[in-house]
Design a protein around this motif. Structure first.
Motif, PDB file in Angstrom:
ATOM      1  N   LEU A 138      38.652  34.955  46.248  1.00  0.00           N
ATOM      2  CA  LEU A 138      38.987  33.928  45.265  1.00  0.00           C
ATOM      3  C   LEU A 138      37.877  33.805  44.228  1.00  0.00           C
ATOM      4  CD1 LEU A 138      40.686  31.612  44.163  1.00  0.00           C
ATOM      5  CD2 LEU A 138      39.553  30.105  45.813  1.00  0.00           C
ATOM      6  N   ALA A 139      36.637  33.771  44.673  1.00  0.00           N
ATOM      7  CA  ALA A 139      35.516  33.676  43.733  1.00  0.00           C
ATOM      8  C   ALA A 139      35.497  34.871  42.795  1.00  0.00           C
ATOM      9  CB  ALA A 139      34.203  33.578  44.506  1.00  0.00           C
ATOM     10  N   ALA A 140      35.735  36.075  43.338  1.00  0.00           N
ATOM     11  CA  ALA A 140      35.765  37.275  42.499  1.00  0.00           C
ATOM     12  C   ALA A 140      36.912  37.223  41.510  1.00  0.00           C
ATOM     13  CB  ALA A 140      35.884  38.518  43.389  1.00  0.00           C
ATOM     14  N   GLY A 141      38.066  36.725  41.951  1.00  0.00           N
ATOM     15  CA  GLY A 141      39.212  36.622  41.053  1.00  0.00           C
ATOM     16  C   GLY A 141      38.970  35.649  39.911  1.00  0.00           C
ATOM     17  N   LEU A 142      38.377  34.498  40.214  1.00  0.00           N
ATOM     18  CA  LEU A 142      38.082  33.509  39.173  1.00  0.00           C
ATOM     19  C   LEU A 142      37.043  34.040  38.195  1.00  0.00           C
ATOM     20  CD1 LEU A 142      37.975  30.233  41.313  1.00  0.00           C
ATOM     21  CD2 LEU A 142      39.854  31.085  39.882  1.00  0.00           C
ATOM     22  N   LEU A 143      36.034  34.752  38.717  1.00  0.00           N
ATOM     23  CA  LEU A 143      35.024  35.337  37.843  1.00  0.00           C
ATOM     24  C   LEU A 143      35.645  36.390  36.930  1.00  0.00           C
ATOM     25  CD1 LEU A 143      32.060  35.625  37.027  1.00  0.00           C
ATOM     26  CD2 LEU A 143      31.787  37.294  38.877  1.00  0.00           C
ATOM     27  N   THR A 144      36.557  37.179  37.479  1.00  0.00           N
ATOM     28  CA  THR A 144      37.236  38.198  36.672  1.00  0.00           C
ATOM     29  C   THR A 144      38.044  37.553  35.553  1.00  0.00           C
ATOM     30  OG1 THR A 144      37.392  39.675  38.594  1.00  0.00           O
ATOM     31  CG2 THR A 144      38.873  40.115  36.743  1.00  0.00           C
TER      32      THR A 144
END
Length: 335
Positions: A191-197
């Protein structure tokens, strides 16, 4: 659906066969993969699950999460099915089949082990794979994330008491390291990686284009995961196909029954399909990493309980694919 996704069942069947073959011809490779564990979470499988989950997380729009409260019925169905129905129906089916229907085919001590494994499966709702099933049914990413997150919180407090009650014991050792690490690896970090992307891409058009490029990796991750799981359990399958078939019967009945109950409730309560399909699939799928880990810690690596949880892994993918296909065919029945 793309041509590749349309024939996903075929690719899964080939992955199963390839996994069993790989386990037979390259046991050293399979043993090396099995040894790559932290808190009984296999790191190779974790990477592949990341490949499955990350494309879904890129689609999670934080601004849409506040609209989730406008659809409480889907979440209510998921929670009732997962925590008030599913563990108890799985235990009941285990008792019916292994103490009555299959009583003449299985040793009573083995039967109790198999029932224990089924209970562990029934008390562990899915955490990671459900994002794949949701994506295949065009589910609401934000709502699916909410459902999984709430289930994870409840699991921390409810899993051990429910399992203890159904097993009739008072000292259940839950591998909290496995539980916490799995939630972090399969939900929080993707989730954190998706939001950062999303933040780096900026516009909706760039986000959509990026998701289209990475979406195939989700299916590749699923197929590779199936191949590894069948490679890890290939010898077990070859050594005892009859026992595995018997254990699979109540699991299959439970899976289709729970899906039918949740999906019908969503239809009657007029839940939109983008929420109804994932909410039914969450209850049907299992958190097999946790179930297997607890079975091993309680009963041992070679126990009947551990075998039953492994059969749950083997049964899950083909069953879930059939339910995904059914959900997609019935999409127009929902408002």
């Amino acid at each position: 659906m793309s041509g590749f996704e349309r024939y996903l069942s075929l690719w899964i069947a080939l992955a199963m066969a390839a996994g069993i073959l790989l386990g037979a011809v390259a046991p050293a490779l399979i043993e090396a993969i099995a040894a790559a564990e932290v808190a009984r979470v296999n790191l190779v499988v974790a990477v592949l699950i990341w490949a499955m989950v990350y494309p879904m997380m890129v689609g999670v729009d934080p601004s849409s999460l506040r609209d989730v409260v406008k659809q409480p019925r889907g979440l209510a169905i998921t929670l009732v099915v997962n925590w008030l129905i599913k563990p108890f129906t799985m235990a009941a089916l285990g008792v019916v089949f292994f103490e009555v229907v299959f009583a003449d085919l299985i040793d009573p001590e083995d039967a109790q082990q198999y029932i224990a494994g089924l209970i562990l499966l029934g008390a562990a709702p899915c955490t990671a794979m459900v994002f794949v099933w949701s994506q295949l049914t065009r589910g609401d990413e934000g709502y699916t994330l909410l459902q999984v997150s709430v289930n994870d919180v409840i699991m921390v407090f409810a899993f051990a008491p429910i399992v203890a009650f159904l097993l009739g014991v008072t000292d259940i050792v839950v591998p909290w390291g496995t539980l916490v690490l799995s939630v972090v690896l399969f939900v929080a970090l993707p989730l954190a990686a998706g939001l950062l992307t999303r933040a780096r891409l900026g516009t909706a058009s760039r986000i959509a284009a990026f998701r289209d490029r990475i979406k195939p990796w989700s299916m590749v991750g699923l197929i590779a995961t199936v191949m590894i799981l069948f490679g890890l359990q290939g010898q077990v399958i070859l050594d005892g196909p009859m026992v595995i078939a018997l254990i699979a019967v109540p699991i299959v009945i439970q899976s289709y029954g729970i899906f039918a109950l949740a999906y019908a409730a969503a239809f009657v309560m007029r839940v939109p399909h983008r929420i109804a399909a994932p909410c039914a699939l969450i209850g049907t799928s299992n958190f097999f990493e946790l179930a297997v880990a607890v079975a091993i810690s309680l009963f041992g690596l070679n126990s009947g309980a551990a075998l039953a949880t492994v059969v749950g892994v083997l049964v899950e993918v083909p069953v879930m694919l059939s339910l995904v296909a059914f959900a997609n065919r019935t999409r127009t029945r929902f408002s």
